[in-house]
Design an enzyme around this catalytic site. Structure first.
Site, short mmCIF file in Angstrom:
data_model
loop_
_atom_site.label_atom_id
_atom_site.label_comp_id
_atom_site.label_asym_id
_atom_site.label_seq_id
_atom_site.Cartn_x
_atom_site.Cartn_y
_atom_site.Cartn_z
N TYR A 35 0.82 -1.22 0.00
CA TYR A 35 0.00 0.00 0.00
C TYR A 35 0.85 1.26 0.00
CZ TYR A 35 -3.14 -3.62 1.68
OH TYR A 35 -3.84 -4.78 1.83
N TYR B 292 -12.26 -7.19 6.45
CA TYR B 292 -11.12 -7.23 5.53
C TYR B 292 -10.88 -8.68 5.13
CZ TYR B 292 -6.58 -7.17 3.43
OH TYR B 292 -5.55 -7.36 2.53
N ASP C 178 -13.63 -16.37 7.76
CA ASP C 178 -12.26 -16.04 7.38
C ASP C 178 -11.44 -15.97 8.65
OD1 ASP C 178 -9.88 -14.84 6.72
OD2 ASP C 178 -10.77 -13.25 5.48
N LYS D 130 -1.93 -16.86 7.17
CA LYS D 130 -1.01 -16.12 8.05
C LYS D 130 -0.15 -17.00 8.97
CE LYS D 130 -2.52 -11.43 7.77
NZ LYS D 130 -3.82 -11.08 7.19
C1 LIG Z 1 -4.35 -10.92 5.87
C2 LIG Z 1 -5.76 -11.33 5.66
C3 LIG Z 1 -6.21 -11.78 4.42
C4 LIG Z 1 -5.34 -11.81 3.18
O1 LIG Z 1 -4.26 -12.68 3.30
P1 LIG Z 1 -2.96 -12.48 2.34
O2 LIG Z 1 -2.11 -13.66 2.67
O3 LIG Z 1 -2.38 -11.17 2.71
O4 LIG Z 1 -3.46 -12.50 0.94
C5 LIG Z 1 -7.53 -12.19 4.31
N1 LIG Z 1 -8.36 -12.15 5.37
C6 LIG Z 1 -7.95 -11.73 6.58
C7 LIG Z 1 -8.91 -11.75 7.72
C8 LIG Z 1 -6.65 -11.29 6.77
O5 LIG Z 1 -6.26 -10.85 7.97
#
Ligand SMILES: *Cc1c(COP(=O)(O)O)cnc(C)c1O
Length: 446
Positions: free
Chosen positions: A15, A152, A255, A284
């Protein structure tokens, strides 16, 4: 030219503009919870990584167990294609993920695993699964998603489309995003009453009812919205999402890319509510921050329905799917998680964050201090001066990466009580120095 100048001439950062007028630090070494940084003047700074490199390095840098797993796999093979081939690291990883996944009596479990190469891609796959499921179930018009404001889910297009429509990047790509439906942000955990939760649940139900003929799934970050504002909300909202999804024939996608593997105090944030989604994304911390890898889990019913649909397949297959090196490290990381020590680690870190961040509340610049599991947040009234706070924190031996009005931390699980004290004191002192300049110096930390 030094390394930082070379970087500025060639590389993009997250970003960021091509050559931003913002400081950059070189990492010379990383070990345990510590980074050795070199600034643009060549001065070295030893800091505790309060960010776990964006939620991922939960077991610390140069972890001997993860190092050994990577080396072992390197000596075997680093990568093979996953089309038509398989290997032990991928199979073991699928077994481990299914074993750990949220479950509840009378609810179908998550038993099928798609290995993706990043969190955003995992979200793409989850959304595809949901649409393909609906099509295969005779609802080809169900192509949109019910998401939550403040969410997000990643930076690829479909993932961006379910991010918060205002704080996300929708306005930059008006012709490419849109079409999804958004429920209000769930009430804050700190102030929600049962009535407030009920009112939110009722609104979610109304929105789902209004659009049910065109919705494939609800997608949400359970219990903690991360990059959308570090917003914690009650687990009862998860139950509401499950009920609304079931009532209107929607799938429920959680997610857990940020929240998974213990960060919020339960193994998965879904476990706070005993709620099992139909589809779950993890990423992550999956490899302990060693390599990029993510996974999408779904129920047997979703997997079978999609496979029996007209397409006859889940329509996704990245080149580096199931990368053996990443899977091997993930297995080592999940092995450490499986030992269960994370629970005491997260409790210890959480207690340290509660007591260590409490003094920040006395600062006039601070609106709120909140913690959940091993996550601590200082929310300011106004936008953080990111460069000044980052630089001040480094002087206090702490690496943080604030955004908007938030200075926050999610320390590696291997952080000691003293490490957490250093983090909280450094964060508080940095905020005090930068945002309370005209006021009395903060405590002894200045
Ligand atoms: C970081 C994140 C993503 C995206 O993951 P990347 O490996 O950066 O593509 C998606 N959802 C959540 C909740 C996140 O924290």
């Amino acid at each position: 030219m030094n390394l930082i100048q070379q970087d500025r001439a060639r590389l993009w950062h997250p970003y960021a503009a091509a050559s931003p007028d913002l400081p950059l630090w070189e990492v010379e070494a990383a070990d345990g919870v510590r980074l050795r940084l070199r600034d643009q003047d060549g001065i070295r700074h030893d800091v505790v990584d309060a960010m776990s490199s964006w939620w991922s390095v939960i077991h610390g840098y140069r972890n001997p167990v993860l190092d050994a797993a990577a080396k072992r796999q390197l000596e075997s093979f680093s990568h093979v294609m996953f089309g038509g081939l398989t290997h032990a690291p991928a199979v073991e990883l699928a077994e481990r993920l299914v074993d750990l996944a949220p479950s509840a009596p009378g609810r179908p479990g998550l038993e099928r695993v798609f290995l993706a190469d990043s969190g955003s891609v995992a979200v793409e796959v989850a959304l595809k699964l949901a649409v393909q499921f609906q099509t295969a179930s005779g609802h080809p018009q169900r192509q949109r998603f019910l998401s939550i404001r403040g969410g997000y889910h990643g930076d690829t297009f479909a993932a961006m489309g379910v991010c918060d429509p205002v704080d996300g990047m929708h306005s930059a790509f008006p012709g490419l995003l849109g079409g999804n439906v958004f429920a209000p942000r769930p009430p804050a955990a700190s102030s929600a009453t049962p009535e407030i939760v009920q009112a939110w649940a009722a609104e979610l139900g109304d929105i789902a009812a209004e659009h049910s003929g065109e919705l494939a799934a609800i997608i949400a970050e359970p219990v903690l919205q991360g990059a959308g504002g570090m917003h914690a909300y009650p687990a009862e909202c998860l139950t509401a999402m499950r009920e609304v999804a079931d009532a209107h024939g929607l799938l429920l996608i959680f997610d857990e890319i940020a929240t998974g593997f213990g960060r919020t105090g339960e193994l998965f944030a879904a476990d706070h509510g005993g709620v099992v989604p139909d589809i779950m994304c993890v990423g992550k911390a999956l490899t302990g921050g060693y390599l990029t890898l993510a996974a999408v889990l779904c129920t047997g019913d979703v997997a079978e329905t999609v496979s029996n649909g007209e397409a006859g397949a889940l329509l996704h297959g990245p080149t580096f799917m199931g990368n053996p090196l990443a899977c091997a490290v993930a297995n080592a990381s999940l092995g450490i998680i499986g030992d269960g020590g994370w629970r005491a680690d997260v409790a210890r870190i959480g207690a340290g964050l509660v007591s260590g961040l409490a003094p920040a509340l006395d600062l006039e610049a601070v609106r709120e201090v909140r913690t959940i599991g091993a996550v601590g947040v200082i929310e300011l009234h106004d936008a953080v001066d990111v460069t000044a706070v980052t630089t001040a924190a480094i002087r206090h031996g702490v690496w943080v990466r604030p955004f908007r009005n938030l200075v926050y931390t999610m320390p590696p699980y291997v952080s000691t009580a003293a490490d957490v004290e250093q983090i909280t004191a450094g964060m508080t002192a940095a905020v005090a120095e930068v945002h309370e300049r005209d006021r009395a110096p903060f405590g002894a930390a200045v």
